[in-house]
Design an enzyme around this catalytic site. Structure first.
Site, PDB file in Angstrom:
ATOM      1  N   HIS A  15      54.406  25.810  54.697  1.00 18.86           N
ATOM      2  CA  HIS A  15      54.235  27.030  53.917  1.00 18.86           C
ATOM      3  C   HIS A  15      53.892  28.214  54.821  1.00 18.86           C
ATOM      4  O   HIS A  15      52.823  28.249  55.428  1.00 18.86           O
ATOM      5  CB  HIS A  15      53.104  26.803  52.903  1.00 18.86           C
ATOM      6  CG  HIS A  15      52.842  27.952  51.993  1.00 18.86           C
ATOM      7  ND1 HIS A  15      51.686  28.683  52.025  1.00 18.86           N
ATOM      8  CD2 HIS A  15      53.610  28.485  51.008  1.00 18.86           C
ATOM      9  CE1 HIS A  15      51.732  29.616  51.091  1.00 18.86           C
ATOM     10  NE2 HIS A  15      52.881  29.512  50.463  1.00 18.86           N
ATOM     11  N   ARG A  16      54.827  29.149  54.943  1.00 21.35           N
ATOM     12  CA  ARG A  16      54.696  30.301  55.857  1.00 21.35           C
ATOM     13  C   ARG A  16      54.593  29.820  57.306  1.00 21.35           C
ATOM     14  O   ARG A  16      53.942  30.473  58.134  1.00 21.35           O
ATOM     15  CB  ARG A  16      53.507  31.183  55.481  1.00 21.35           C
ATOM     16  CG  ARG A  16      53.449  31.553  54.002  1.00 21.35           C
ATOM     17  CD  ARG A  16      52.283  32.472  53.648  1.00 21.35           C
ATOM     18  NE  ARG A  16      52.104  32.539  52.200  1.00 21.35           N
ATOM     19  CZ  ARG A  16      51.176  33.237  51.586  1.00 21.35           C
ATOM     20  NH1 ARG A  16      50.334  33.983  52.291  1.00 21.35           N
ATOM     21  NH2 ARG A  16      51.057  33.226  50.259  1.00 21.35           N
ATOM     22  N   GLU A  42      59.249  27.306  55.693  1.00 16.07           N
ATOM     23  CA  GLU A  42      59.426  28.345  54.679  1.00 16.07           C
ATOM     24  C   GLU A  42      59.441  29.743  55.288  1.00 16.07           C
ATOM     25  O   GLU A  42      58.651  30.028  56.201  1.00 16.07           O
ATOM     26  CB  GLU A  42      58.284  28.299  53.651  1.00 16.07           C
ATOM     27  CG  GLU A  42      58.575  29.220  52.475  1.00 16.07           C
ATOM     28  CD  GLU A  42      57.364  29.777  51.764  1.00 16.07           C
ATOM     29  OE1 GLU A  42      56.255  29.794  52.323  1.00 16.07           O
ATOM     30  OE2 GLU A  42      57.536  30.233  50.623  1.00 16.07           O
ATOM     31  N   ASP A  44      59.254  33.652  53.654  1.00 14.40           N
ATOM     32  CA  ASP A  44      59.283  34.683  52.611  1.00 14.40           C
ATOM     33  C   ASP A  44      60.037  35.870  53.202  1.00 14.40           C
ATOM     34  O   ASP A  44      59.817  36.233  54.362  1.00 14.40           O
ATOM     35  CB  ASP A  44      57.863  35.119  52.240  1.00 14.40           C
ATOM     36  CG  ASP A  44      57.077  34.008  51.549  1.00 14.40           C
ATOM     37  OD1 ASP A  44      57.629  33.355  50.651  1.00 14.40           O
ATOM     38  OD2 ASP A  44      55.906  33.799  51.923  1.00 14.40           O
ATOM     39  N   HIS A  57      55.293  37.712  53.839  1.00 13.05           N
ATOM     40  CA  HIS A  57      54.959  37.392  52.452  1.00 13.05           C
ATOM     41  C   HIS A  57      54.837  38.634  51.582  1.00 13.05           C
ATOM     42  O   HIS A  57      55.385  38.706  50.485  1.00 13.05           O
ATOM     43  CB  HIS A  57      53.649  36.594  52.390  1.00 13.05           C
ATOM     44  CG  HIS A  57      53.233  36.279  50.990  1.00 13.05           C
ATOM     45  ND1 HIS A  57      52.418  37.125  50.245  1.00 13.05           N
ATOM     46  CD2 HIS A  57      53.541  35.251  50.163  1.00 13.05           C
ATOM     47  CE1 HIS A  57      52.244  36.603  49.041  1.00 13.05           C
ATOM     48  NE2 HIS A  57      52.912  35.474  48.954  1.00 13.05           N
ATOM     49  N   GLU A 135      62.595  32.446  50.674  1.00 11.93           N
ATOM     50  CA  GLU A 135      62.287  32.940  49.325  1.00 11.93           C
ATOM     51  C   GLU A 135      62.668  34.402  49.227  1.00 11.93           C
ATOM     52  O   GLU A 135      62.232  35.221  50.051  1.00 11.93           O
ATOM     53  CB  GLU A 135      60.780  32.785  49.031  1.00 11.93           C
ATOM     54  CG  GLU A 135      60.425  33.363  47.654  1.00 11.93           C
ATOM     55  CD  GLU A 135      58.948  33.287  47.297  1.00 11.93           C
ATOM     56  OE1 GLU A 135      58.180  32.594  48.000  1.00 11.93           O
ATOM     57  OE2 GLU A 135      58.566  33.949  46.315  1.00 11.93           O
ATOM     58  N   GLN A 176      64.659  29.794  47.297  1.00 16.51           N
ATOM     59  CA  GLN A 176      63.674  29.811  46.205  1.00 16.51           C
ATOM     60  C   GLN A 176      63.379  31.243  45.781  1.00 16.51           C
ATOM     61  O   GLN A 176      63.491  32.188  46.574  1.00 16.51           O
ATOM     62  CB  GLN A 176      62.370  29.151  46.684  1.00 16.51           C
ATOM     63  CG  GLN A 176      61.925  29.714  48.022  1.00 16.51           C
ATOM     64  CD  GLN A 176      60.496  29.419  48.428  1.00 16.51           C
ATOM     65  OE1 GLN A 176      59.650  29.143  47.589  1.00 16.51           O
ATOM     66  NE2 GLN A 176      60.231  29.524  49.719  1.00 16.51           N
TER      67      GLN A 176
END
Ligand code: G3P
Ligand code: CA
Length: 291
Positions: A15-16, A42, A44, A57, A135, A176
């Site tokens: 995550h990140r 991931e 963002d 993010h 994302e 996503q």
């Protein structure tokens, strides 16, 4: 839509990046995630004023860079919860300007000089070593500025040969979004070229996590990414999603924020897989993923 093989082992999504240990969305965090054995890294995504996808993010630069110090006069004043606040929007800066910012010092002095990576730089690092899990963040805000995030994402994937099964053989991809419109736009642009995941937060649960909602969602995505609490509070929601063949990739396991009753992050993730039917998990601690 690609259906999920129920026999597939759960996937470890950094995550990140490995964001418990390095500043989120830096090449340092992505490199660490690869070294820790993440299946997916991931990203963002935001768009610069000159239309380049960067990994960040927030829609604003102030939390994770020194933009306030470097560009003190470039803030926008916004009202938040009844108070005026200054923010520095990604979309107000060119890539060249963003590349002058320090994206590491806020996390720790040893990361001073880390830069905001472009999505292309993330691909250059991750491709062939793990999967990618971008994302589309706040796509409606960018659309209002005349910047279509999905089209740019599709262009970059294709430029890197990631739009074919051969290209994705060693770099599998999930795209996503919290935005159903963004995911439907991806479907319209690319058919079943990429696996898609509908993220679901608390305010979306009453429409997307019902039986009818999940049936609709299953028409345009391959999986859901619910906030963990949404399936922990009502495991029947996860069961309904699995019955539709959907992947379930809940977010986010953080070793520093475990609920009571779990000895460690590995035990918590194991619970999500074995008891709630999750087929993967977003975690800040990819090194603690149970194998
Ligand atoms: O994308 C899964 C999870 O990251 C969603 O929350 O706010 O961390 O992007 P956020
Ligand atoms: Ca995310």
């Amino acid at each position: 839509m690609v259906t999920t093989d129920p026999g597939t082992a759960p996937v470890n999504i950094a995550h990140r990046g490995a964001s418990a240990y390095a500043p989120e969305h830096t090449l340092a965090a992505y490199t660490l995630a690869l070294e820790m054995g993440a299946d997916y890294v991931e990203q963002d995504l935001q768009l610069t004023s000159d239309g380049v996808l960067v990994c960040m993010h927030d829609t604003t630069l102030d939390r994770t860079t020194n933009v306030e110090e470097v560009f003190p006069d470039r803030a926008t004043e916004v009202e938040q919860r009844g108070a005026l606040r200054q923010v520095w929007r990604v979309s107000d800066f060119t890539l060249a300007e963003i590349k002058t910012l320090d994206a590491g010092s806020w996390f720790g002095p040893e990361f001073a000089g880390e830069r905001v990576p472009t999505f292309q730089e993330a691909i250059d690092l991750v491709k062939g070593r793990a999967g990618m899990y971008p994302e589309t963040k706040s796509p409606e805000e960018y659309e209002a500025l005349g910047l279509t995030m999905e089209a740019e994402l599709v262009r970059v994937f294709a430029a890197n040969g990631l739009d074919t099964p051969a290209g994705q053989s060693d770099t599998p991809i999930y795209v996503q979004s919290f935005s159903p419109a963004s995911l439907k736009q991806m479907c319209a642009l690319t058919g079943d070229t990429y696996k898609l995941v509908q993220l679901i937060n608390g305010s979306q649960a009453s429409t997307l996590l019902t039986d009818d909602g999940l049936r609709d969602v299953a028409d345009y995505v391959d999986g859901i990414g619910p906030a963990i609490a949404l399936i922990a509070d009502d495991p029947s929601r996860a069961a309904a999603a699995r019955a539709l063949g959907l992947d379930i990739h809940p977010y986010t396991v953080r070793a520093s924020q475990l609920p009571d009753g779990f000895a460690d992050a590995g035990a918590y993730m194991r619970h999500l897989f074995d008891d709630l039917g999750a087929t993967g998990v977003f975690t800040d601690n990819p090194d603690l993923f149970p194998r």
